[in-house]
Design a protein around this motif. Structure first.
Motif, short mmCIF file in Angstrom:
data_model
loop_
_atom_site.label_atom_id
_atom_site.label_comp_id
_atom_site.label_asym_id
_atom_site.label_seq_id
_atom_site.Cartn_x
_atom_site.Cartn_y
_atom_site.Cartn_z
N SER A 3 4.55 16.00 2.17
CA SER A 3 4.27 14.95 3.08
C SER A 3 4.94 13.79 2.63
O SER A 3 5.31 13.76 1.37
CB SER A 3 2.71 14.82 3.08
OG SER A 3 2.13 15.84 3.82
N THR A 4 5.34 12.73 3.61
CA THR A 4 5.72 11.32 2.96
C THR A 4 4.86 10.39 3.05
O THR A 4 3.96 10.22 4.01
CB THR A 4 6.97 11.06 4.13
OG1 THR A 4 7.79 12.42 4.15
CG2 THR A 4 7.46 9.86 3.62
N THR A 6 3.48 6.77 3.36
CA THR A 6 4.09 5.59 4.38
C THR A 6 4.23 4.08 3.52
O THR A 6 3.58 4.38 2.34
CB THR A 6 3.02 5.36 5.56
OG1 THR A 6 1.72 4.73 5.00
CG2 THR A 6 3.05 6.67 6.08
N VAL A 11 -0.78 9.00 3.60
CA VAL A 11 0.06 10.35 3.55
C VAL A 11 -0.90 11.32 4.61
O VAL A 11 -2.10 11.15 4.72
CB VAL A 11 -0.05 11.06 2.41
CG1 VAL A 11 -1.23 11.37 1.66
CG2 VAL A 11 0.97 12.23 2.23
N THR A 12 -0.20 11.85 5.31
CA THR A 12 -0.78 13.26 6.12
C THR A 12 -1.18 14.43 5.40
O THR A 12 -0.21 14.86 4.78
CB THR A 12 0.04 13.45 7.22
OG1 THR A 12 0.52 12.14 8.04
CG2 THR A 12 -0.75 14.28 8.18
N VAL A 13 -2.45 14.86 5.58
CA VAL A 13 -2.65 15.84 4.74
C VAL A 13 -2.20 17.21 5.51
O VAL A 13 -2.74 17.00 6.84
CB VAL A 13 -4.29 16.06 4.59
CG1 VAL A 13 -4.56 17.16 3.82
CG2 VAL A 13 -4.35 14.75 3.63
N PRO A 14 -1.37 18.12 5.21
CA PRO A 14 -0.90 19.11 6.09
C PRO A 14 -2.23 19.95 6.70
O PRO A 14 -3.36 20.18 6.02
CB PRO A 14 -0.26 20.18 5.22
CG PRO A 14 0.24 19.15 4.02
CD PRO A 14 -0.81 18.24 3.73
#
Length: 77
Positions: A3-4, A6, A11-14
């Motif tokens: 994840s990237t 910001t 961060v976005t958790v998959p």
């Protein structure tokens, strides 16, 4: 899975990880440091997380016995 981060440090958790942990919007998570130096994401609001299988067990209602199932498959009344 990557994840990237910001500019706000978010961060976005998959989805696969969210599903594994059973978390969604509003869930609490905790970051812990493992002895090897890695960081581990864990569910914080329910450390004794019950598996999805355990949550669904027993929710189908009263089942049919073997004789009833065989009668249905044979087309018997």
């Amino acid at each position: 899975m990557a994840s990237t981060l910001t500019s706000k440090g978010q961060v976005t958790v998959p989805k696969a990880v969210r599903d594994l942990l059973g978390i969604g919007p509003g869930s609490k998570v905790d970051f812990t440091r493992a002895p090897d130096g890695s960081v581990v994401l864990v569910r914080a609001d329910d450390q004794n997380h019950v598996s999805l299988f355990a949550q669904l067990r027993g929710h189908a209602g009263k089942g049919l016995d073997t004789d009833a199932i065989l009668a249905l498959t044979r087309g018997e009344p």
